[in-house]
Write an enzyme that holds these catalytic residues in place. Sequence first.
Site, PDB file in Angstrom:
ATOM      1  N   PHE A 434      49.470 -20.665  16.373  1.00 26.31           N
ATOM      2  CA  PHE A 434      49.936 -21.805  17.157  1.00 26.31           C
ATOM      3  C   PHE A 434      48.794 -22.808  17.227  1.00 26.31           C
ATOM      4  O   PHE A 434      47.867 -22.672  18.025  1.00 26.31           O
ATOM      5  CB  PHE A 434      50.365 -21.419  18.566  1.00 26.31           C
ATOM      6  CG  PHE A 434      50.923 -22.599  19.330  1.00 26.31           C
ATOM      7  CD1 PHE A 434      52.228 -23.010  19.135  1.00 26.31           C
ATOM      8  CD2 PHE A 434      50.132 -23.317  20.203  1.00 26.31           C
ATOM      9  CE1 PHE A 434      52.739 -24.106  19.809  1.00 26.31           C
ATOM     10  CE2 PHE A 434      50.625 -24.411  20.882  1.00 26.31           C
ATOM     11  CZ  PHE A 434      51.930 -24.810  20.685  1.00 26.31           C
ATOM     12  N   ASP A 519      40.005 -22.458  15.601  1.00 26.53           N
ATOM     13  CA  ASP A 519      40.728 -23.168  16.660  1.00 26.53           C
ATOM     14  C   ASP A 519      40.489 -22.428  17.968  1.00 26.53           C
ATOM     15  O   ASP A 519      41.085 -21.374  18.221  1.00 26.53           O
ATOM     16  CB  ASP A 519      42.221 -23.212  16.317  1.00 26.53           C
ATOM     17  CG  ASP A 519      43.045 -23.946  17.373  1.00 26.53           C
ATOM     18  OD1 ASP A 519      42.520 -24.217  18.469  1.00 26.53           O
ATOM     19  OD2 ASP A 519      44.232 -24.221  17.110  1.00 26.53           O
ATOM     20  N   LYS A 548      41.646 -28.093  26.035  1.00 33.60           N
ATOM     21  CA  LYS A 548      42.031 -27.423  27.284  1.00 33.60           C
ATOM     22  C   LYS A 548      40.958 -27.548  28.349  1.00 33.60           C
ATOM     23  O   LYS A 548      40.880 -28.538  29.057  1.00 33.60           O
ATOM     24  CB  LYS A 548      42.368 -25.951  27.019  1.00 33.60           C
ATOM     25  CG  LYS A 548      43.455 -25.712  25.999  1.00 33.60           C
ATOM     26  CD  LYS A 548      44.814 -26.106  26.485  1.00 33.60           C
ATOM     27  CE  LYS A 548      45.898 -25.654  25.518  1.00 33.60           C
ATOM     28  NZ  LYS A 548      47.224 -26.198  25.802  1.00 33.60           N
TER      29      LYS A 548
END
Length: 702
Positions: A434, A519, A548
Amino acid sequence: MLNRTVCIVGAACGRGAPDAGCEAGPEALRRSLLSTQLWRAGLNPVWDAILRPKAGSATTEAVRELCARLSRRVRSIAESDAFPLVLGGDHSCAIGTWSGVADAVRARGPLGLIWIDAHMDAHTPATSPSSALHGMPLACLLGHGEPSLVALMNGHPLAPEHVCLVGVRSFEADEAELLSRLGVRVFSMDEIDRRGLGEVMADAHAIATSGTAAFGITIDLDVIDPGEAPGVGSPVPWGLEAATLTHALAAVGSDPRLVAAEIAEYNPRADADAHTASVAAQLATAVLGAGQARDDRQGVYELEWRYGAHNYDPLPVTLVRGEGVYVWDEHGRQFLDMMSAYSAVSHGHCHPRLTRVLAQQAGTLNVTSRAYRNDRLPLLFERLCEITGQEAVLPANTGLEAVEVAIKAARKWGAKVKGVPQDQVEIIACEGNFHGRSITILAMSSEAQYRDGFGPFPPGFVRIPFGDAAALEQAVSPRTVAFLVEPIQGEGGIIVPPPGYLAQCAEICRRHDILLICDEVQTGLGRTGRMLACDHERVRPDGLILGKALGGGLLPISAFLARRDVMDVFRPGDHGSTFAGSPLAAAVALAAIDVLLDEHLPERAAELGDYFLRQLRSITSPLVREVRGKGLLIGIEFEPEAVSPRLVCEKLLERGVLTKDTHHTVVRFAPPLIVTRAQIDEALVVIREVLLGLGGRLRTAA
């Protein structure tokens, strides 16, 4: 009106029918306005799962296996005090639905069933002219029919005196003879025309509730006149009017003894204008007894559903305030946040140091664009390189944007530095990844829902299994320029690879002169117990993606970092963003890094994550398949046939703990890194009680 959660289960099977088009029915209904209409009617719909038959099996075995799984799923939902609504492919799914419901209520008494259908569905293998299993489910539920399907009733067939058919207008003499001999009441269309559907449904309701503990309703959409509902499995001329049936269902749907419902035989291939899907939603709303919307569905709930895109399915809570690890809803109820906005709130809600910096910078200078320099961004560049060991930074806003930058960097580096022809460069990614939902990133995704309807996708991506370094070695070709990987797959289900995996991948990438790009949008900045998840194996990737937590839970801030020769492929004009690198974002990110280090949040994540994992693994429950994670990124994988992770989240919500399911099987726990052991213990108490309440029969391992 039903005051329980409605758990919707799809049975995507067309194997029992001559036309397999109904197998697409549940997914089409999931994408229709059905959930929205149920919600607006005051109900609380939750899509639990869509079950599909195993590929390659013979028809009877495929249907039997699917019905067995459906039976277990429906029983679990019913026993957890939720309401199962099954959306079938062909009507053979009824064997799974009603065997599961009957098992759930058996201790209290027998189950009654109102079967609404144009057909009798009471053939046995000896009487069926077509041998199609969708013509046999009622016979199987009554103890006749195909033996392996009859066996799903576990020796407890439905009692004929508690079962009735409504709307029949197409059948064979052998079917009618069997049901007559058994004593099943059949209300044909001729009788409905004489007496009226309201009177007939009242009689049907009396049959299904007399001497029973509960009753259910199953509807084959072909009972409706095909002029109104052409999108069905086996259309039959004539039939009921949708409005008339809706009115009749509403009358019986208000009975609290109704414990489950089923709608089957929707064939989207024959429903060009989606009118039949609308009829299905109308019938579902009626059978669930929905009427006026509840008071608590007004206000912001109504506004969101009326004006917002329906691309999220949030849990039923509206949050208005946050502080530390706690948030509060509009009614003043307090919740322990075990989600922290997918790790974006690692510092806790409204951290005072961060909100002060935000306010101070907001009153000084906010956005300049990168047409000019500002005095905060260079300091952030330096700080990021210091804590990661990278050499250069390109700022962005969201994780998705930073991934796009990484892809552009890898492709241009491959073309300009490594010398791969521009139109041939390939990037390797992993199954279950993802990295976001842009069109380019979706080209790497293996999640069918993310891709459905959004193609065509750009070429140049290869997928391999996650956690398998040998697969990477095998996939590398002269066209390969980069390997993009999450050190731990978060959205994929908190999948932790085998020890040494990332180090092996780094060695393979070095040997083949390809970029290793990690990532760490979710795993970075302390979440896994180290500053970076890469640090657990002492790997320094060639490219790194952060996001984030970099925004301190206040702003969307992300960055792509890389060694200097990789970043130097960019020239002025190659990439840009008006808001990326603003002085406001840079000031907040600098403060977020300072808090991370000053409060030793990575170390806290390591210590408390280890404690949380040990405590969760000490709980043994038949509902739980596995507990896995690293630091304060933890997932509980549930047995998919035993319980719905979404239902677990709803039950935790009711007890004051917020989290979210992922990948249809996993509930994640990722609290703010400032969480204390006492607060983790608070969550553990609730987790144990919820699992016990859902039928977990808990015991603590020695």
